[in-house]
Design an enzyme around this catalytic site. Structure first.
Site, PDB file in Angstrom:
ATOM      1  N   SER A 175      52.558  27.562  82.703  1.00 54.49           N
ATOM      2  CA  SER A 175      52.813  28.573  83.727  1.00 54.49           C
ATOM      3  C   SER A 175      53.030  27.899  85.089  1.00 54.49           C
ATOM      4  O   SER A 175      53.932  27.080  85.226  1.00 54.49           O
ATOM      5  CB  SER A 175      51.656  29.580  83.763  1.00 54.49           C
ATOM      6  OG  SER A 175      51.965  30.696  84.556  1.00 54.49           O
TER       7      SER A 175
ATOM      8  N   ASP B   1      59.044  37.327  78.104  1.00 53.79           N
ATOM      9  CA  ASP B   1      57.988  37.004  79.064  1.00 53.79           C
ATOM     10  C   ASP B   1      58.287  37.691  80.397  1.00 53.79           C
ATOM     11  O   ASP B   1      59.268  37.356  81.066  1.00 53.79           O
ATOM     12  CB  ASP B   1      57.924  35.482  79.244  1.00 53.79           C
ATOM     13  CG  ASP B   1      56.820  35.031  80.196  1.00 53.79           C
ATOM     14  OD1 ASP B   1      56.143  35.891  80.790  1.00 53.79           O
ATOM     15  OD2 ASP B   1      56.653  33.801  80.347  1.00 53.79           O
TER      16      ASP B   1
ATOM     17  N   HIS C  72      53.843  35.685  77.664  1.00 52.48           N
ATOM     18  CA  HIS C  72      53.487  34.633  78.613  1.00 52.48           C
ATOM     19  C   HIS C  72      52.233  33.913  78.117  1.00 52.48           C
ATOM     20  O   HIS C  72      51.145  34.490  78.079  1.00 52.48           O
ATOM     21  CB  HIS C  72      53.235  35.240  79.997  1.00 52.48           C
ATOM     22  CG  HIS C  72      53.040  34.216  81.075  1.00 52.48           C
ATOM     23  ND1 HIS C  72      54.061  33.434  81.550  1.00 52.48           N
ATOM     24  CD2 HIS C  72      51.940  33.847  81.778  1.00 52.48           C
ATOM     25  CE1 HIS C  72      53.606  32.637  82.503  1.00 52.48           C
ATOM     26  NE2 HIS C  72      52.310  32.859  82.648  1.00 52.48           N
TER      27      HIS C  72
END
Length: 396
Positions: free
Chosen positions: A205, A331, A360
């Site tokens: 991320s 996502d 995600h």
């Protein structure tokens, strides 16, 4: 009369109608799942040798990904992973290192001194792990990466952003996705301790965004031999716009904002020297938080300037080492249309792996996805491929 009474007693399932409906629905759902949900990922790479290398030594990127049949939707996978996946036990050795501006960074080491494959610590392969926005070494996805590395005999070190892992802020500065100074200091420090050890990094991320921005800045001038990126937000403008849609704000944005506020609230006395903390704590979106806090802290004229500098898609062309990037097209943190497919095709060092499902940092698979996820398998196979066969990548 007797026949009708017996039918009433038997009921819907006893008559076979209900069972037929259940079986029919099950067959229809299975057909839909196999035809529309379970798919091979899209592998995007301009370098045929890189593709052949991945097909041979990291075959998971070419195999069909079967997301968990009862929770394959992106938002559901994103929400459930922290609660469903196990948390392997990891014993860390903590180290605090000083920075040039007087601050400190917390590193959590998993030395793997019991490694059977690499008993010599000086040459034991090392993986640097970068967690997400407010993540630390305690996140389940980090623990699983360390567990995978342990089985291969590797050493891991987790880079915790300033003020996140329980250490005190010594200066009124935290972190952001664009500023790579702390990451550069950590990479230099780890490499100086083990200069003969093969060295890789993996970012998740925001950690992946930070790592990509570093690689875009340094090109080939880095001690890292390769990198793996998972669920990176490629274009910050598109990411925050997606997260501000009503449902996504309710499920993710507001919670993330409160996590960011919580991460700085215990350092309030230090940060009040430079910021109107009352105003910062009133933010209700990540964009508002970044406008009042992050962009100001790092000297940007506007939040747009910060978001432009933080977007890795703008630096992908400068990456100078092999990088594998895994994203799911469902996502909400990184919308499919913002994934830089064309830019990736212009750099022979970059390969994108795009799944149709996964959310995600989700990528759940199996009926009850407690242990290994598709993301974990990609991580394990890629780091093993690079450490053990990386010299072949440009000779195939």
């Amino acid at each position: 009369s007797l026949y009708l009474e017996s039918q009433v007693r038997v009921g819907l399932f006893g008559s076979g109608v209900g069972l037929s409906l259940v079986l029919g629905f099950g067959v229809a759902y299975a057909c839909y799942y196999l035809n529309s949900i379970a798919k091979k990922p899209q592998l995007v790479a301009s370098n045929d040798r890189f593709c052949r290398f991945l097909e041979e030594y990291c075959p998971v990127v070419t195999e069909t990904y079967y997301p968990t049949i009862w929770c394959w939707e992106g938002r559901v996978q994103t929400l459930l992973r922290p609660f469903i996946t196990s948390r392997p036990q990891v014993q860390y050795r903590n180290e605090l290192i000083k920075t040039a501006d007087g601050g400190q960074i917390s590193l959590d080491w998993f030395d793997n001194n019991d490694s059977l494959y690499y008993p010599d610590a000086s040459t034991r392969p090392t993986v640097l792990l970068l967690p997400g926005l407010t993540g630390t070494s305690k996140e389940s996805y980090i623990l699983h990466m360390i567990h995978q590395s342990e089985t291969l005999g590797y050493r891991c070190v987790v880079f915790n952003n300033r003020g996140i892992a329980g250490e005190e802020l010594l200066t009124p500065r935290t972190y952001c996705a664009a500023n790579t100074e702390d990451l550069e200091a950590v990479i230099h420090h780890v490499h100086s301790l083990h200069p003969s050890a093969p060295f890789m990094a993996a970012g998740v991320s925001m950690g992946g965004m930070l790592l990509l921005n570093y690689l875009g800045k340094t090109g080939r001038d880095t001690p890292l031999m390769a990198a793996a990126i998972f669920s990176a937000g490629w274009n910050v403008f598109e990411s925050v716009e997606s997260l501000e849609k009503p449902l996504n704000w309710l499920l993710f944005n507001y919670y993330l904002t409160t996590c960011l506020q919580s991460s700085i609230s215990r350092h309030r006395q230090m940060l009040e020297k430079l910021f109107d903390m009352d105003l910062v704590m009133k933010a209700r979106t990540v964009r508002e938080f970044d406008k009042q806090f992050t962009s100001v802290m790092f000297g940007y004229r506007s939040i747009d300037d910060y978001y432009e500098d933080a977007s890795p898609c703008r630096k992908l062309k400068s990456v100078g080492i092999p990088v594998l990037c895994l994203n799911s097209v469902d996502d909400v943190f990184s919308p499919a249309h913002a994934i830089p497919v064309e830019a990736a095709k212009q750099n022979a060092n970059v390969a994108l792996v795009l799944t149709s499902c996964g959310g995600h940092i989700g990528f759940l698979e199996g009926i009850w996805p407690r242990k290994c996820t598709y993301m974990d398998r990609v991580f394990k196979q890629f780091v093993q491929a690079m450490f053990e066969h990386g010299n072949k990548i440009f000779s195939m």
